[in-house]
Motif scaffolding. Sequence first.
Motif, PDB file in Angstrom:
ATOM      1  N   PRO A  78      18.142 -20.037  15.338  1.00 10.13           N
ATOM      2  CA  PRO A  78      17.694 -20.197  16.731  1.00 10.13           C
ATOM      3  C   PRO A  78      17.003 -18.971  17.304  1.00 10.13           C
ATOM      4  CG  PRO A  78      19.916 -21.057  16.444  1.00 10.13           C
ATOM      5  CD  PRO A  78      19.568 -20.333  15.178  1.00 10.13           C
ATOM      6  N   SER A 126      21.550 -28.607  20.974  1.00  8.65           N
ATOM      7  CA  SER A 126      22.802 -27.879  21.226  1.00  8.65           C
ATOM      8  C   SER A 126      22.556 -26.399  21.459  1.00  8.65           C
ATOM      9  CB  SER A 126      23.765 -28.075  20.048  1.00  8.65           C
ATOM     10  OG  SER A 126      23.324 -27.370  18.894  1.00  8.65           O
ATOM     11  N   LYS A 127      21.407 -25.905  21.055  1.00  8.42           N
ATOM     12  CA  LYS A 127      21.011 -24.514  21.286  1.00  8.42           C
ATOM     13  C   LYS A 127      19.937 -24.410  22.368  1.00  8.42           C
ATOM     14  CE  LYS A 127      23.659 -22.943  17.986  1.00  8.42           C
ATOM     15  NZ  LYS A 127      24.851 -22.111  18.272  1.00  8.42           N
ATOM     16  N   GLN A 165      17.113 -25.918  22.558  1.00 13.44           N
ATOM     17  CA  GLN A 165      15.779 -25.833  21.971  1.00 13.44           C
ATOM     18  C   GLN A 165      15.244 -27.240  21.703  1.00 13.44           C
ATOM     19  OE1 GLN A 165      16.395 -23.151  18.607  1.00 13.44           O
ATOM     20  NE2 GLN A 165      15.994 -21.371  19.896  1.00 13.44           N
TER      21      GLN A 165
END
Length: 417
Positions: free
Chosen positions: A60, A82-83, A85
Amino acid sequence: MDALKVRNAADVEEAVRAAIAGDQPLEIIGHGSKRQIGQPMATNAVLDLSALNAVIAYEPNELIITVQAAAPLADVLSLIDSKSQQFAFEPVDTGPLLGLPGRGTQDKGTIGGMIAAGLAGPRRIKAGGARDHLLGAHAVSGFGESFKTGGKVVKNVTGYDLCKLLAGSWGTLAVMTEVTLKVMPRPEAERTLVLRGLDADRANQAMTAALGSAFDVSGAAHLPASLSGTEADGLTKIAAAGQSMTLLRLEGITASAVDRAASLAKQLMPFGTAEILEDDASAAIWSAVRDVLPFAAHGPLGTWPVWRIVCPPGSGGRLGQVLARETGGQVIYDWGGGLIWLALPPQPDAAAALVRRHVGAAGGHATLLRASDDVRREVDVFQPQPAGVAALEARVRASFDPKAILNRGRLRRSVAP
């Protein structure tokens, strides 16, 4: 139809070499979510890549992800989400348009299919297409030989960029086994301005003004009044019977998105008073536009052939109106990329000659994205190429797959080895 399920790149090499030896063309599939797009193929064996579904690496902080080609797109999207992005080019989910059952993981297909199709959503005016986010790939050519192109960094200099050829090739050049993609931070907030009651020409003017402004618009679309009653997730709640909708999206940090939306609304006052939708409501609208949900297979227009038409923005409003009038069809303008979606009543040739005549005169090109097998056998699904371009394409194909072993016949009605 014979199915060859491979476990790794070595298996792919072996399968392709065996196909060459037996002159047995292969249909390349991951989940098969886009099998209904293109000419019906001259193949009787399937190369099943579904076992190549692992995430190899996700960094990430470096904004890159490396996955095997048949990694489910829905799973990868969930992982990067979830990040906080995303894939900035907004990959299209063709499942609703083509009528795949349910809305599960396989509806969105695979990463390899996403790249092979190269279909991008409304943000492509700002972020580019799938090809612009493909950093590297491992693939097996039609010679049965593995090769690598690109790299695993956002900036790399590797000479001839084969990645750009693989994107949008519909599996006719090589079998991708692993890809590396650029990811981007997901915007903190988004706002959508909705203008109601504009005709196509007036909407075209409003979208052009917005896209040419200093407010960094990341999506522009127009749905005519004739589609206002269409049931489509994300649009139903804001649709008003008998009224068209012109949509303009702004994204970024919350304070910026709010300020730019208010300023753009003031600038567009000559076109009417804009209502402003926030975050989840805005995202739902653009998912519906991206996936062409008003033309979904489960809806009232589900049996109609659908054309994807790219044309210069300046001629789009007039072109859409002419096509709708002469075909009796419905149109959606996704103006963030000079794109018109046309659904028209069923007929043996999907009005191909008429559509291509008008589109050609406007300086655009058209792809028949949804139609029955019978219709796809009778017309050119993809835009016929001028002689010089067709000759160049044939030379490129021969340099990758001289015997047309891979997805033979998908791009053209007659493909000779």
